[in-house]
Design an enzyme around this catalytic site. Structure first.
Site, mmCIF file in Angstrom:
data_model
loop_
_atom_site.group_PDB
_atom_site.id
_atom_site.type_symbol
_atom_site.label_atom_id
_atom_site.label_comp_id
_atom_site.label_asym_id
_atom_site.label_seq_id
_atom_site.Cartn_x
_atom_site.Cartn_y
_atom_site.Cartn_z
ATOM 1 N N SER A 245 0.831 -1.199 0.000
ATOM 2 C CA SER A 245 0.000 0.000 0.000
ATOM 3 C C SER A 245 0.869 1.253 0.000
ATOM 4 C CB SER A 245 -0.871 0.018 1.259
ATOM 5 O OG SER A 245 -1.642 1.196 1.315
ATOM 6 N N TYR B 91 -2.093 0.636 10.676
ATOM 7 C CA TYR B 91 -2.115 0.146 9.286
ATOM 8 C C TYR B 91 -0.801 0.474 8.579
ATOM 9 C CZ TYR B 91 -3.903 -0.718 4.546
ATOM 10 O OH TYR B 91 -4.095 -1.181 3.258
#
Ligand code: NAP
Length: 247
Positions: free
Chosen positions: A134, A147
């Protein structure tokens, strides 16, 4: 002459979003598919039209991973896609349970699947592992720490895989998207659709199909070509926090 047998791809988290779109793209590229996720009804919707094998898989459960992988005889491609974010709390408000579940899914899950299938990927003579990372694994943002940490870990693990496996017939790639409109934000905000929709308000996010297109491209290069990483963002997104919105 016998037809060349199809390559087999395993896709984790194939019941929605990027995983589902990747299954479709790999099918179009001629792969046979083995799909895993926890929601069997959703896997069936994705897998049946593609003639895929699909089975329940919880990457946080070592027994589930072992059962799923023990039924796989041959595999050329592993797409480690299962994952996601939980919450957007600051570190001051961080919830142990959210952080533990994010780590278990995005990091340990990826490790468990890779460890289980590595011998078969190597034995295939032309293996390939694609880890879905990501922009959050490159670009920290307030409220993102849990995250960010797991996707920075995915980047590090991908680099270590490349170092440990160089010289073996296994290609290693990280595909790291920015904003993609999937069920990601709904999951992140515990089903709060209004809050989830604000993540994409006033801008055009990537579609799951755009990321699947990148994955299809990296896995269809010549066997001696290793695409180490792709970072793909919507045109309107310059970083994790800099997004041009027309509101
Ligand atoms: P999504 O639509 O929520 O898909 C997540 C997938 O992961 C689902 O198929 C889900 O299936 C599966 N999954 C979750 N926990 C699992 C578990 N314990 N075991 C097996 N499967 C599990 O979101 P997405 O955007 O497609 O996310 C796919 C990947 O892309 C994730 O790794 C995410 O971190 C990454 N990513 C997303 C974005 C974005 O903006 N959307 C950006 C960058 C990276 P079940 O619930 O059926 O198990």
């Amino acid at each position: 002459m016998l037809a060349e047998s199809k390559k087999i791809a395993v896709v984790t988290g194939a019941s929605s979003g990027i995983g589902a779109a990747t299954a479709t793209a790999l099918h179009a590229a001629g792969f046979e598919l083995i799909l895993g996720a926890r929601r069997l009804d959703r896997l069936k919707e994705v897998g049946e039209p593609l003639g895929a094998t699909y089975r329940v898989l919880d990457v946080t459960d070592a027994d589930s991973v072992e059962q799923f992988c023990s039924e796989i005889q041959n595999v050329q491609l592993l797409i480690n896609n299962a994952g996601g974010a939980l919450g957007m709390d600051t570190i001051a408000q961080a919830k142990d349970d959210d952080w533990e579940r994010m780590y278990d899914t995005n990091v340990l899950g990826l490790m468990r699947m890779t460890r289980a299938l590595l011998p078969k990927l190597e034995a295939s003579g032309a293996g390939h592992i694609v880890n879905v990372g990501s922009v959050a694994g490159r670009d920290p943002y307030p409220g993102g720490a849990g995250y960010n940490a797991v996707k920075f870990a995915v980047k590090a693990i991908t680099q270590v895989m490349r170092l440990e496996l160089v010289g073996k017939p296994i290609r290693i790639t990280e595909v790291a998207p920015g904003l993609v409109e999937t069920e990601f934000s709904e999951v992140r905000f515990s089903g709060d659709r209004e809050r989830a929709s604000k993540v994409y308000a006033g801008m055009q996010p990537l579609l799951a199909e755009d990321v699947a297109d990148c994955i299809q491209w990296v896995v269809t290069r010549a066997p001696h070509v290793n695409i180490d990483e792709i970072v793909v963002k919507p045109l309107a997104q310059a970083s994790a926090t800099v997004v041009a919105r027309k509101l």
